[in-house]
Design a protein around this motif. Structure first.
Motif, mmCIF file in Angstrom:
data_model
loop_
_atom_site.group_PDB
_atom_site.id
_atom_site.type_symbol
_atom_site.label_atom_id
_atom_site.label_comp_id
_atom_site.label_asym_id
_atom_site.label_seq_id
_atom_site.Cartn_x
_atom_site.Cartn_y
_atom_site.Cartn_z
ATOM 1 N N SER A 376 68.385 18.811 -10.832
ATOM 2 C CA SER A 376 68.059 19.933 -12.153
ATOM 3 C C SER A 376 68.856 19.494 -13.165
ATOM 4 O O SER A 376 70.164 19.609 -13.015
ATOM 5 C CB SER A 376 68.233 21.560 -11.323
ATOM 6 O OG SER A 376 69.792 21.589 -10.947
ATOM 7 N N ARG A 428 66.669 24.654 -14.227
ATOM 8 C CA ARG A 428 67.337 26.191 -14.289
ATOM 9 C C ARG A 428 66.900 27.475 -14.990
ATOM 10 O O ARG A 428 66.374 28.342 -14.514
ATOM 11 C CB ARG A 428 68.796 25.981 -13.835
ATOM 12 C CG ARG A 428 68.861 24.940 -12.320
ATOM 13 C CD ARG A 428 69.963 25.517 -12.020
ATOM 14 N NE ARG A 428 70.964 24.891 -12.252
ATOM 15 C CZ ARG A 428 71.863 25.266 -13.187
ATOM 16 N NH1 ARG A 428 72.180 26.685 -13.185
ATOM 17 N NH2 ARG A 428 73.095 24.803 -14.008
ATOM 18 N N LYS A 591 76.854 27.061 -5.619
ATOM 19 C CA LYS A 591 76.172 26.620 -4.670
ATOM 20 C C LYS A 591 75.601 27.834 -3.598
ATOM 21 O O LYS A 591 74.223 28.241 -3.969
ATOM 22 C CB LYS A 591 76.735 25.383 -3.481
ATOM 23 C CG LYS A 591 75.430 24.839 -2.837
ATOM 24 C CD LYS A 591 76.151 24.568 -1.597
ATOM 25 C CE LYS A 591 75.451 23.967 -0.147
ATOM 26 N NZ LYS A 591 76.496 22.485 -0.124
ATOM 27 N N THR A 594 72.343 29.071 -5.647
ATOM 28 C CA THR A 594 70.924 28.245 -5.886
ATOM 29 C C THR A 594 70.301 28.434 -4.475
ATOM 30 O O THR A 594 69.722 28.023 -4.207
ATOM 31 C CB THR A 594 71.490 26.645 -6.181
ATOM 32 O OG1 THR A 594 71.924 26.481 -5.602
ATOM 33 C CG2 THR A 594 71.830 26.212 -7.656
#
Length: 699
Positions: A376, A428, A591, A594
């Motif tokens: 992304s 994103r 992380k 996401t």
């Protein structure tokens, strides 16, 4: 079965087993490294032989091609053989033959050069094979051939040298020299033919940005040699795997980029890219020392005499020698009117080129990011200010952490956003900037900065006040008369006493002006008195600040959040070599953002358990009187720090109380220092010192 895909497969790459993904389709076989390493593509029509043999102690697939090249892929499972047989029979009409290696440990057999490989067999059973392209040099002795190999910096263990003893019958003089014949066969496929005295072409005074400097470049059929003032480099043609030709932002020069694998090395520095900078309007007529066969094989791309812009000649020459496509910018045009987007990476300024299949960044460090390796992208402001002229472009890789390009002009935001959407790359923050507003938008230059406006207003007010006041000439005589008059009027009064440290002062502490000058012993005593008073005030201030509650070590531990529970459990997997604690925390935070709600459920459930545990322990802690002692101690400290009254005592109260004590002692000092006529000189001195001692005791 239209295609097969095998992740976790590895391929041999100059002594290194590079891990990646192998895909088999009806048209071709392709391998892509996980970290942008070696890539292999073989058309299905070019495959001639398929063998099932071990590579690195695991089952592997050996693919023989029509041009004599051999590719070996390992890391399969035994159960994968049936799937591969079924697919290759139907898609390519090729069957896979089992080929077990001869592993009895004998050190003798037949060494032959077949295709582009050196095969060592015994009774037609393979023992090992080495690609000729891995050979860096061959030396032929009387009856021995010595092979030296290229080194891969990423490999922990490397094969340096191998010797073949080839028996020669000395009685038959007409017999062909087998050692020399073996050497020439290896050199023919290793790309190590001896360089002719005359290279194909000579490029003089070429500016290179990586490695930086000006070099004389000699182009040979199998290599290129760079000769600089300090360092020299030799690059095999086979190590060039990509070619790029992109314009500079100023539209006056172009970059010709060669991607190298393995990279060239100078000490501990590795250069994975050779970047040449050519002026766009620089033209040259060049003679190419090529044979007729080489000219025919170029399909009309090359001619014996070529003229025109030098960058076009060089790109055409390398395109033919390397048999590679020259990648140029596609339809993307930035705000500057060129495909170059000016930005920075790790505080190093450079240019980002959005191409058809990836991003190219020039130049520190130069890098090529393929779209298939991107998970992304993210466009955001450079900082949290109200007026922002730049944006950050963040590229998240499937293999790990992000790559961030900073200080990019905000006008590039919409162009990059549209470009990413056309390439079907996930963004994103999917919001386009409309007129400088909207989600994820960059503020307009016309927006007012409140701080800047306030500073300007303050400056204007100051200028107005300065204009209203008029400057007057300074009269030195008048100023001296005024000071003398003020001194005469203040003499004999206690309204403006002299500094108490002045030993020549004619006033004592009573302010009468009638006693004799202070002695040398009185000055330190007064100084000590003032220092004591200052220490007392400081100590009382400190005592007033002791109301802060100390932490009880027996108190129960608070509940750990779901994010920290997850981070502590995954810290080892997030950390890479050289990462600091802050780097790991940053990766973990990115992380965690996401992760889906389902992935976070486990850790949120653990947090709820921690919360219930903390509430129960805190209830028991308070029930047993926990925390009461510390609060009592702080309240008692507050009471003892002030006077007997319940009200708080300020600094002014302390200073006033000290001054009042001095006023009460002043009459006593007067009595002890009565008229000097009634006492002797010794008695008066004693009275003065006694008064000083008494004042010290009172303090």
């Amino acid at each position: 079965m239209s295609q097969l895909e095998f992740p976790g497969v590895y391929v041999e790459d100059v002594g290194l087993l590079a891990i990646g993904t192998l895909k088999l389709t009806d048209k071709n076989l392709s391998f892509r490294g996980d970290k942008g390493g070696k890539s292999v593509t073989v058309a299905g029509s070019d495959i001639r032989k398929l063998k099932w043999q071990k590579l690195g102690n695991k089952p592997g697939l050996r693919v023989g091609c029509s041009d004599g090249a051999v590719h070996r892929f390992g890391g399969f499972k035994d159960t994968d053989l049936d799937k591969l047989k079924q697919f290759t029979d139907s898609a390519w009409s090729q069957s896979i033959e089992p080929s077990p290696l001869f592993i009895k440990g004998w050190s003798y057999g037949q060494a032959e050069v077949k295709g582009k490989n050196i095969e060592f067999n015994w009774e037609d059973k393979p023992i090992f094979e080495i690609p000729c392209t891995n050979v860096s040099n061959v030396t032929a002795n009387k009856n021995e051939a010595v092979l030296e190999f290229h080194q891969n910096d990423a490999s922990q263990i490397s094969l340096m040298e191998m010797r073949f003893h080839i028996p020669v019958d000395g009685e038959n003089e007409d017999e062909v020299d087998k050692v020399e014949e073996f050497k020439q066969a290896v050199l023919a496929f290793a790309g190590l033919e001896a360089e002719a005295e005359q290279p194909i072409c000579l490029l003089s005074d070429v500016l290179c940005t990586t490695p930086r400097g000006r070099y004389e470049i000699k182009v040979y059929p199998t290599s290129i040699a760079l000769h600089g003032k300090t360092y020299d480099y030799k690059i095999p043609i086979k190590s060039i795997n990509r070619l790029f030709l992109v314009p500079h932002k100023d539209a006056r020069s172009v970059f010709f980029v060669l991607s190298l694998n393995p990279p060239i090395r100078q000490g501990q520095t590795r250069y994975s890219y050779l970047i040449m900078d050519f002026q766009k309007d620089e033209e040259q007529e060049m003679e190419l020392a090529l044979t007729d066969e080489q000219l025919e094989s170029s399909n009309g791309t090359l001619q014996r005499t070529m003229d025109g812009p030098i960058y076009k000649i060089v790109s055409a020459l390398f395109k033919s020698l390397c048999n590679l496509k020259v990648t140029e910018p596609g339809r993307f045009v930035g705000n500057s009117g060129t495909p170059a987007v000016q930005c920075s990476h790790r505080q190093n300024a450079g240019f980002l080129y959005p191409l058809e299949k990836g991003f190219l960044f020039i130049h520190k460090p130069a890098m090529y990011i393929r779209f298939e390796d991107i998970s992304s992208c993210h466009l955001a402001r450079s900082d949290g200010g109200t007026v922002t002229r730049t944006v950050d472009f963040e590229v998240d890789l499937k293999s790990g952490g992000p790559i961030i390009f900073n200080a990019m002009d905000k006008e590039e935001n919409n162009k990059l956003f549209d470009y990413l959407n056309k390439k079907n790359i996930k963004v994103r923050n999917p919001a386009r900037v409309d007129g400088g507003r909207g989600a994820g938008a960059v503020d307009s230059d016309d927006e007012i900065d409140p701080y800047k406006a306030a500073v300007k207003a303050e400056g204007r007010a100051k200028d107005d006040s300065d204009d209203e006041s008029t400057d007057e000439d300074y009269d030195l005589d008048q100023d001296l008369k005024r000071k003398a008059k003020e001194k005469d009027s203040s003499e004999g009064s206690a309204s403006e006493p002299d500094d108490e440290y002045d030993s020549g002062s004619e006033q004592d502490s009573s302010g009468t002006g009638e006693s004799e000058p202070d002695s040398e012993e009185d000055v330190p005593a007064k100084r000590q008195k003032k220092e004591k008073r200052e220490k007392k005030e400081k100590s009382e201030k400190k005592e007033g600040k002791k109301g802060k509650k100390d932490k009880d070590p027996n108190a129960p531990k608070r509940a750990t959040s779901a994010y920290l529970l997850w981070l502590n459990a995954n810290r080892a997997s997030l950390k890479e070599e050289g990462d600091s604690v802050a780097d790991v925390a940053k990766k973990g935070g990115q992380k965690w953002k996401t992760m889906s709600a389902d992935d976070k459920k486990e850790w949120e459930a653990k947090y709820e358990k921690e919360k219930v545990r903390y509430e129960a322990e805190m209830k028991e802690y308070k029930k047993n009187g926990g925390g009461a002692s510390s609060s009592k101690g702080s309240s008692s400290a507050k009471k003892s720090s002030g006077p007997s009254s319940s009200k708080a005592v300020s600094k002014e109260f302390i200073s006033d109380s000290d001054d009042s004590d001095d006023e009460e002692e002043a009459p006593k000092k007067k009595e002890k220092k009565a008229a000097p006529k009634e006492e002797s000189e010794e008695d008066s001195d004693g009275g003065a010192s006694g008064g000083s001692d008494e004042s010290e005791d009172s303090d």
